[in-house]
Design a protein around this motif. Sequence first.
Motif, PDB file in Angstrom:
ATOM      1  N   GLY A 197       0.136 -17.495  17.305  1.00  0.00           N
ATOM      2  CA  GLY A 197      -0.921 -17.941  16.425  1.00  0.00           C
ATOM      3  C   GLY A 197      -2.165 -18.380  17.159  1.00  0.00           C
ATOM      4  O   GLY A 197      -3.258 -18.428  16.590  1.00  0.00           O
ATOM      5  N   SER A 198      -2.016 -18.711  18.440  1.00  0.00           N
ATOM      6  CA  SER A 198      -3.153 -19.121  19.269  1.00  0.00           C
ATOM      7  C   SER A 198      -2.906 -18.637  20.689  1.00  0.00           C
ATOM      8  O   SER A 198      -1.759 -18.427  21.090  1.00  0.00           O
ATOM      9  CB  SER A 198      -3.335 -20.640  19.238  1.00  0.00           C
ATOM     10  OG  SER A 198      -2.151 -21.298  19.665  1.00  0.00           O
ATOM     11  N   PRO A 199      -3.954 -18.429  21.489  1.00  0.00           N
ATOM     12  CA  PRO A 199      -3.781 -17.858  22.827  1.00  0.00           C
ATOM     13  C   PRO A 199      -3.102 -18.813  23.808  1.00  0.00           C
ATOM     14  O   PRO A 199      -3.277 -20.029  23.730  1.00  0.00           O
ATOM     15  CB  PRO A 199      -5.214 -17.538  23.263  1.00  0.00           C
ATOM     16  CG  PRO A 199      -6.080 -18.421  22.441  1.00  0.00           C
ATOM     17  CD  PRO A 199      -5.373 -18.603  21.141  1.00  0.00           C
ATOM     18  N   ILE A 200      -2.341 -18.246  24.718  1.00  0.00           N
ATOM     19  CA  ILE A 200      -1.687 -19.002  25.783  1.00  0.00           C
ATOM     20  C   ILE A 200      -2.275 -18.556  27.120  1.00  0.00           C
ATOM     21  O   ILE A 200      -2.552 -17.375  27.331  1.00  0.00           O
ATOM     22  CB  ILE A 200      -0.153 -18.781  25.773  1.00  0.00           C
ATOM     23  CG1 ILE A 200       0.531 -19.577  26.895  1.00  0.00           C
ATOM     24  CG2 ILE A 200       0.187 -17.295  25.904  1.00  0.00           C
ATOM     25  CD1 ILE A 200       2.059 -19.485  26.863  1.00  0.00           C
ATOM     26  N   LYS A 201      -2.474 -19.498  28.006  1.00  0.00           N
ATOM     27  CA  LYS A 201      -2.916 -19.180  29.355  1.00  0.00           C
ATOM     28  C   LYS A 201      -1.705 -19.217  30.279  1.00  0.00           C
ATOM     29  O   LYS A 201      -0.891 -20.143  30.207  1.00  0.00           O
ATOM     30  CB  LYS A 201      -3.977 -20.179  29.834  1.00  0.00           C
ATOM     31  CG  LYS A 201      -4.504 -19.873  31.239  1.00  0.00           C
ATOM     32  CD  LYS A 201      -5.572 -20.866  31.671  1.00  0.00           C
ATOM     33  CE  LYS A 201      -6.073 -20.548  33.080  1.00  0.00           C
ATOM     34  NZ  LYS A 201      -7.097 -21.508  33.559  1.00  0.00           N
TER      35      LYS A 201
ATOM     36  N   ASN B 145       3.687  -8.642  30.057  1.00  0.00           N
ATOM     37  CA  ASN B 145       2.270  -8.290  29.932  1.00  0.00           C
ATOM     38  C   ASN B 145       1.442  -9.073  30.938  1.00  0.00           C
ATOM     39  O   ASN B 145       1.927 -10.014  31.579  1.00  0.00           O
ATOM     40  CB  ASN B 145       1.770  -8.561  28.517  1.00  0.00           C
ATOM     41  CG  ASN B 145       1.995  -9.999  28.093  1.00  0.00           C
ATOM     42  OD1 ASN B 145       3.126 -10.392  27.823  1.00  0.00           O
ATOM     43  ND2 ASN B 145       0.947 -10.790  28.049  1.00  0.00           N
ATOM     44  N   THR B 146       0.182  -8.722  31.073  1.00  0.00           N
ATOM     45  CA  THR B 146      -0.701  -9.430  31.997  1.00  0.00           C
ATOM     46  C   THR B 146      -1.329 -10.631  31.296  1.00  0.00           C
ATOM     47  O   THR B 146      -1.357 -10.699  30.064  1.00  0.00           O
ATOM     48  CB  THR B 146      -1.831  -8.517  32.517  1.00  0.00           C
ATOM     49  OG1 THR B 146      -2.776  -8.291  31.462  1.00  0.00           O
ATOM     50  CG2 THR B 146      -1.273  -7.193  33.011  1.00  0.00           C
ATOM     51  N   PRO B 147      -1.862 -11.574  32.065  1.00  0.00           N
ATOM     52  CA  PRO B 147      -2.506 -12.746  31.466  1.00  0.00           C
ATOM     53  C   PRO B 147      -3.748 -12.428  30.643  1.00  0.00           C
ATOM     54  O   PRO B 147      -4.253 -13.310  29.939  1.00  0.00           O
ATOM     55  CB  PRO B 147      -2.870 -13.601  32.685  1.00  0.00           C
ATOM     56  CG  PRO B 147      -1.895 -13.199  33.734  1.00  0.00           C
ATOM     57  CD  PRO B 147      -1.694 -11.738  33.519  1.00  0.00           C
TER      58      PRO B 147
END
Length: 361
Positions: free
Chosen positions: A137-141, A168-170
């Motif tokens: 639901g929101s981006p993760i670093k 996957n890549t960051p």
Amino acid sequence: MANAQKLDQPVHTVRLEPVGVEFEVENGETVLNAAFRQGIALPHGCKEGQCSACKCVLLDGEVDLLKYSTFALNDMERDSGHILLCRTIAYSDMEVELLNYDEEVLAKSIAVKSYTGRITKIEKLTHDIRGIEIELGSPIKFWAGQYVDITVTTKDGETITRSFSMANTPRETQELSFIIKKYPQGKFSGELDSGGIELGVAVTVVGPYGTCFRRENREGPLVLVGAGSGMSPVWSILNDHLLSGETRPVYFFYGARTSEDLFHLDRIDELVARHPEVTFIPVLSHAAEDSGWTGERGFVHESVDAKLKELALDGNGDVYACGPPPMIDALQPVLFMNGFESERIFFDKFTTSSGGGTPGH
């Protein structure tokens, strides 16, 4: 034991030596979780008192330890003031001496947070390897090679939490992909196959964790070694490296039993065609003599040893190895014998769950 006044104190201060870092820990919170919450990446592995990665020395303060394995911290070490940060509850301000720390890890710390999401894809990659995708639901670093804890509730109402590395890549911050090994007793993978974990089911993702992430701007080749679901972080590290624009030779080893256990071959062929500096070396340990397999045979650490001797790198390069403990245990002496120092070697051992809590990978 702590007195009533100390128990009533809402937070305590933890000071880390020799780095001089300070942070707060709340009542009932482990020191390691407090560090994660505040974006301080300390050495860690299993996070449940089994592996000794977070072992350090208590210099001052009153603490108690939650249940842990004496393999990770034996009685003699405990008596001499050693503690495990993942099991330590503070009852006063405390000061500890870190035995293992990486200034680069501390400098690239990311606060551990909780995210909500849903499973958007489930695919069968081999007879015992599954791929899933999760939309957050929101981006993760995170850094390439790190992992998260995923919690899901099955159709039968059972809540399962497991740790998996991102494939996957960051750069992809809300669409996460994972490569998961199916074990006979594996709850998460078993429920994926039985339909207990359905497409579209809600999940909670907590992270990022892990110190086996890609280091930037280093000298020498990149040596990647994976087996089973160890492809997941290795794939993330490989693609993140190529996106970075660095032009180092890459030797990508993948160990499997037979050719039926290999996957993503079309994607790897395409990648190698675009990046001739990448050499892919699949190694099969149980390929039948009449199988038609013309690639390397044996165990993956043997092929790594042969290639390192051929290249004569003498430790000039970085090694990222992700997979089951037997592979990692066999690889370590190979790397040391070929001149690699510990600061150029990054391991992630994938272990199966021993119970209903939060296991390793």
